[in-house]
Scaffold this motif. Structure first.
Motif, PDB file in Angstrom:
ATOM      1  N   PRO A   1       0.839  -1.202   0.000  1.00 28.17           N
ATOM      2  CA  PRO A   1       0.000   0.000   0.000  1.00 28.17           C
ATOM      3  C   PRO A   1       0.876   1.254   0.000  1.00 28.17           C
ATOM      4  CG  PRO A   1      -0.584  -1.455   1.828  1.00 28.17           C
ATOM      5  CD  PRO A   1       0.618  -2.025   1.167  1.00 28.17           C
ATOM      6  N   ARG A   2       0.431   2.261  -0.720  1.00 28.60           N
ATOM      7  CA  ARG A   2       1.173   3.526  -0.783  1.00 28.60           C
ATOM      8  C   ARG A   2       0.317   4.611  -0.154  1.00 28.60           C
ATOM      9  NH1 ARG A   2       4.556   7.204  -3.040  1.00 28.60           N
ATOM     10  NH2 ARG A   2       3.630   8.898  -4.231  1.00 28.60           N
ATOM     11  N   THR A   3       0.924   5.379   0.746  1.00 27.63           N
ATOM     12  CA  THR A   3       0.233   6.495   1.386  1.00 27.63           C
ATOM     13  C   THR A   3       0.821   7.785   0.840  1.00 27.63           C
ATOM     14  OG1 THR A   3      -0.059   5.182   3.379  1.00 27.63           O
ATOM     15  CG2 THR A   3      -0.371   7.547   3.591  1.00 27.63           C
ATOM     16  N   GLU A   4      -0.044   8.661   0.372  1.00 28.91           N
ATOM     17  CA  GLU A   4       0.411   9.932  -0.175  1.00 28.91           C
ATOM     18  C   GLU A   4      -0.147  11.077   0.659  1.00 28.91           C
ATOM     19  OE1 GLU A   4       0.794  12.285  -4.394  1.00 28.91           O
ATOM     20  OE2 GLU A   4      -0.729  10.746  -4.205  1.00 28.91           O
ATOM     21  N   TYR A   5       0.694  12.050   0.899  1.00 27.17           N
ATOM     22  CA  TYR A   5       0.318  13.250   1.650  1.00 27.17           C
ATOM     23  C   TYR A   5       0.380  14.434   0.709  1.00 27.17           C
ATOM     24  CZ  TYR A   5       0.882  10.327   5.728  1.00 27.17           C
ATOM     25  OH  TYR A   5       0.756   9.326   6.648  1.00 27.17           O
ATOM     26  N   ALA A   6      -0.584  15.347   0.854  1.00 22.15           N
ATOM     27  CA  ALA A   6      -0.631  16.552   0.023  1.00 22.15           C
ATOM     28  C   ALA A   6      -1.246  17.683   0.831  1.00 22.15           C
ATOM     29  CB  ALA A   6      -1.464  16.281  -1.230  1.00 22.15           C
ATOM     30  N   LEU A   7      -0.945  18.909   0.432  1.00 24.23           N
ATOM     31  CA  LEU A   7      -1.574  20.052   1.076  1.00 24.23           C
ATOM     32  C   LEU A   7      -3.042  20.126   0.665  1.00 24.23           C
ATOM     33  CD1 LEU A   7       0.962  23.027   0.765  1.00 24.23           C
ATOM     34  CD2 LEU A   7       0.541  21.545   2.723  1.00 24.23           C
ATOM     35  N   THR A   8      -3.875  20.491   1.601  1.00 28.07           N
ATOM     36  CA  THR A   8      -5.274  20.778   1.304  1.00 28.07           C
ATOM     37  C   THR A   8      -5.359  22.239   0.854  1.00 28.07           C
ATOM     38  OG1 THR A   8      -5.697  21.524   3.557  1.00 28.07           O
ATOM     39  CG2 THR A   8      -6.064  19.170   3.092  1.00 28.07           C
ATOM     40  N   ASP A   9      -6.537  22.667   0.440  1.00 30.14           N
ATOM     41  CA  ASP A   9      -6.717  24.084   0.098  1.00 30.14           C
ATOM     42  C   ASP A   9      -6.384  24.963   1.302  1.00 30.14           C
ATOM     43  OD1 ASP A   9      -7.507  23.448  -2.470  1.00 30.14           O
ATOM     44  OD2 ASP A   9      -9.664  23.595  -2.041  1.00 30.14           O
ATOM     45  N   LEU A  10      -6.787  24.520   2.479  1.00 29.05           N
ATOM     46  CA  LEU A  10      -6.482  25.269   3.703  1.00 29.05           C
ATOM     47  C   LEU A  10      -4.974  25.330   3.924  1.00 29.05           C
ATOM     48  CD1 LEU A  10      -7.716  26.700   6.172  1.00 29.05           C
ATOM     49  CD2 LEU A  10      -7.778  24.473   7.309  1.00 29.05           C
ATOM     50  N   GLY A  11      -4.291  24.216   3.711  1.00 33.02           N
ATOM     51  CA  GLY A  11      -2.833  24.178   3.852  1.00 33.02           C
ATOM     52  C   GLY A  11      -2.141  25.090   2.852  1.00 33.02           C
ATOM     53  N   ARG A  12      -2.657  25.118   1.612  1.00 33.36           N
ATOM     54  CA  ARG A  12      -2.070  26.010   0.596  1.00 33.36           C
ATOM     55  C   ARG A  12      -2.277  27.470   0.978  1.00 33.36           C
ATOM     56  NH1 ARG A  12      -3.342  21.711  -2.531  1.00 33.36           N
ATOM     57  NH2 ARG A  12      -5.503  22.298  -2.897  1.00 33.36           N
ATOM     58  N   SER A  13      -3.442  27.788   1.547  1.00 35.24           N
ATOM     59  CA  SER A  13      -3.683  29.184   1.935  1.00 35.24           C
ATOM     60  C   SER A  13      -2.767  29.593   3.092  1.00 35.24           C
ATOM     61  CB  SER A  13      -5.151  29.417   2.290  1.00 35.24           C
ATOM     62  OG  SER A  13      -5.495  28.787   3.504  1.00 35.24           O
ATOM     63  N   LEU A  14      -2.499  28.684   4.014  1.00 35.08           N
ATOM     64  CA  LEU A  14      -1.555  28.971   5.100  1.00 35.08           C
ATOM     65  C   LEU A  14      -0.148  29.106   4.553  1.00 35.08           C
ATOM     66  CD1 LEU A  14      -0.754  29.291   8.066  1.00 35.08           C
ATOM     67  CD2 LEU A  14      -0.655  26.790   8.203  1.00 35.08           C
ATOM     68  N   ARG A  15       0.194  28.280   3.594  1.00 34.22           N
ATOM     69  CA  ARG A  15       1.533  28.283   2.997  1.00 34.22           C
ATOM     70  C   ARG A  15       1.878  29.660   2.439  1.00 34.22           C
ATOM     71  NH1 ARG A  15       5.855  26.906   4.137  1.00 34.22           N
ATOM     72  NH2 ARG A  15       7.091  27.687   2.470  1.00 34.22           N
ATOM     73  N   GLU A  16       0.898  30.333   1.847  1.00 27.89           N
ATOM     74  CA  GLU A  16       1.130  31.681   1.320  1.00 27.89           C
ATOM     75  C   GLU A  16       1.609  32.618   2.429  1.00 27.89           C
ATOM     76  OE1 GLU A  16      -2.503  32.942  -0.556  1.00 27.89           O
ATOM     77  OE2 GLU A  16      -2.608  31.108  -1.755  1.00 27.89           O
ATOM     78  N   HIS A  17       0.999  32.521   3.590  1.00 29.11           N
ATOM     79  CA  HIS A  17       1.376  33.386   4.715  1.00 29.11           C
ATOM     80  C   HIS A  17       2.735  32.992   5.284  1.00 29.11           C
ATOM     81  CE1 HIS A  17      -2.433  35.451   4.674  1.00 29.11           C
ATOM     82  NE2 HIS A  17      -3.028  34.274   4.554  1.00 29.11           N
ATOM     83  N   LEU A  18       3.023  31.703   5.308  1.00 27.26           N
ATOM     84  CA  LEU A  18       4.343  31.259   5.775  1.00 27.26           C
ATOM     85  C   LEU A  18       5.429  31.726   4.815  1.00 27.26           C
ATOM     86  CD1 LEU A  18       3.575  27.651   7.029  1.00 27.26           C
ATOM     87  CD2 LEU A  18       3.925  29.717   8.384  1.00 27.26           C
ATOM     88  N   ASP A  19       5.129  31.710   3.512  1.00 24.46           N
ATOM     89  CA  ASP A  19       6.094  32.225   2.531  1.00 24.46           C
ATOM     90  C   ASP A  19       6.364  33.702   2.780  1.00 24.46           C
ATOM     91  OD1 ASP A  19       6.326  29.758   1.322  1.00 24.46           O
ATOM     92  OD2 ASP A  19       4.975  30.237  -0.344  1.00 24.46           O
ATOM     93  N   ALA A  20       5.299  34.469   3.050  1.00 23.60           N
ATOM     94  CA  ALA A  20       5.456  35.900   3.331  1.00 23.60           C
ATOM     95  C   ALA A  20       6.289  36.109   4.592  1.00 23.60           C
ATOM     96  CB  ALA A  20       4.090  36.572   3.472  1.00 23.60           C
ATOM     97  N   LEU A  21       6.049  35.306   5.613  1.00 27.01           N
ATOM     98  CA  LEU A  21       6.837  35.402   6.846  1.00 27.01           C
ATOM     99  C   LEU A  21       8.294  35.069   6.567  1.00 27.01           C
ATOM    100  CD1 LEU A  21       6.999  35.804   9.907  1.00 27.01           C
ATOM    101  CD2 LEU A  21       6.378  33.399  10.162  1.00 27.01           C
ATOM    102  N   GLY A  22       8.528  34.050   5.754  1.00 29.79           N
ATOM    103  CA  GLY A  22       9.900  33.684   5.388  1.00 29.79           C
ATOM    104  C   GLY A  22      10.592  34.807   4.637  1.00 29.79           C
ATOM    105  N   ARG A  23       9.877  35.437   3.691  1.00 30.23           N
ATOM    106  CA  ARG A  23      10.466  36.571   2.956  1.00 30.23           C
ATOM    107  C   ARG A  23      10.794  37.713   3.904  1.00 30.23           C
ATOM    108  NH1 ARG A  23       6.478  34.949  -0.599  1.00 30.23           N
ATOM    109  NH2 ARG A  23       5.089  36.631   0.069  1.00 30.23           N
ATOM    110  N   TRP A  24       9.893  37.995   4.847  1.00 32.95           N
ATOM    111  CA  TRP A  24      10.140  39.051   5.832  1.00 32.95           C
ATOM    112  C   TRP A  24      11.396  38.736   6.646  1.00 32.95           C
ATOM    113  CZ3 TRP A  24      10.774  39.347  11.038  1.00 32.95           C
ATOM    114  CH2 TRP A  24      10.738  40.624  11.608  1.00 32.95           C
ATOM    115  N   ALA A  25      11.527  37.490   7.074  1.00 33.67           N
ATOM    116  CA  ALA A  25      12.685  37.087   7.887  1.00 33.67           C
ATOM    117  C   ALA A  25      13.983  37.258   7.108  1.00 33.67           C
ATOM    118  CB  ALA A  25      12.527  35.650   8.356  1.00 33.67           C
ATOM    119  N   VAL A  26      13.980  36.878   5.839  1.00 30.50           N
ATOM    120  CA  VAL A  26      15.188  37.019   5.013  1.00 30.50           C
ATOM    121  C   VAL A  26      15.499  38.499   4.806  1.00 30.50           C
ATOM    122  CG1 VAL A  26      16.125  36.647   2.690  1.00 30.50           C
ATOM    123  CG2 VAL A  26      14.968  34.782   3.898  1.00 30.50           C
ATOM    124  N   THR A  27      14.489  39.305   4.514  1.00 28.37           N
ATOM    125  CA  THR A  27      14.691  40.734   4.292  1.00 28.37           C
ATOM    126  C   THR A  27      15.270  41.412   5.529  1.00 28.37           C
ATOM    127  OG1 THR A  27      12.865  40.806   2.718  1.00 28.37           O
ATOM    128  CG2 THR A  27      13.496  42.898   3.722  1.00 28.37           C
TER     129      THR A  27
END
Length: 164
Positions: free
Chosen positions: A122-148
């Motif tokens: 059996p193979r188990t696959e994990y993926a982001l949900t729509d909710l996870g993708r929407s959070l990811r956008e904010h984490l990306d912004a936080l990461g950009r802020w941290a680098v800046t």
């Protein structure tokens, strides 16, 4: 011969009962002051109670994404679905036990989906949900802020350490 007489019982003088101490008035906590009147943080009050802190949705999200492995897994899954073994090989230092715990927490919070494919094995696959993708956008912004602001943060930490 008769038994020796019992010693006379001394009658202790009873102290008069003490008057009860006057009760101090119960201090009333000042009414909370509303700090934010509108927007997503509307109704935020000061002082913030433990219940306020524990019940805060932002605190719960920050706990989830502020752990050691969730941001790493969310970043990997932002690139597409991954099998369990693929995730296991992709993150150095992450034990299988902790990988399972983190994936379950992300799944419980609705950020990651888990699909079991009926294959042998059996193979188990994990993926982001729509909710996870929407959070990811904010984490990306936080990461950009941290680098800046990385240099500014490092300078502030050095100044702070010099004053200790």
């Amino acid at each position: 011969m008769s038994p020796p007489p019992a010693p006379e019982a001394s009658v202790a003088e009873e102290a008069p009962p003490e008057a009860p101490a006057p009760e101090a008035p119960i201090a009333q906590a000042p009414a909370p002051e509303v700090l934010v009147a509108e927007g997503p943080m509307a109704g935020l009050t000061a002082p913030v109670t433990v219940d306020d802190h524990h019940g805060c949705p932002a605190t719960a999200v920050l706990r989830r994404v502020g752990d050691k492995w969730s941001p790493v897994l969310l970043s990997l899954l932002a690139r597409g679905g991954h099998g369990f073994n693929e995730l296991d090989r992709s993150v150095e230092g992450l034990s299988r036990r902790m990988l399972i715990r983190t994936l379950r927490s992300l799944e419980r919070d609705g950020l990651v989906s888990r699909t079991v494919h009926a294959s042998v094995p059996p193979r188990t696959e994990y993926a982001l949900t729509d909710l996870g993708r929407s959070l990811r956008e904010h984490l990306d912004a936080l990461g950009r802020w941290a680098v800046t602001h990385e240099a500014e943060l490092a300078a502030a930490r050095r100044r702070y350490a010099e004053h200790l």
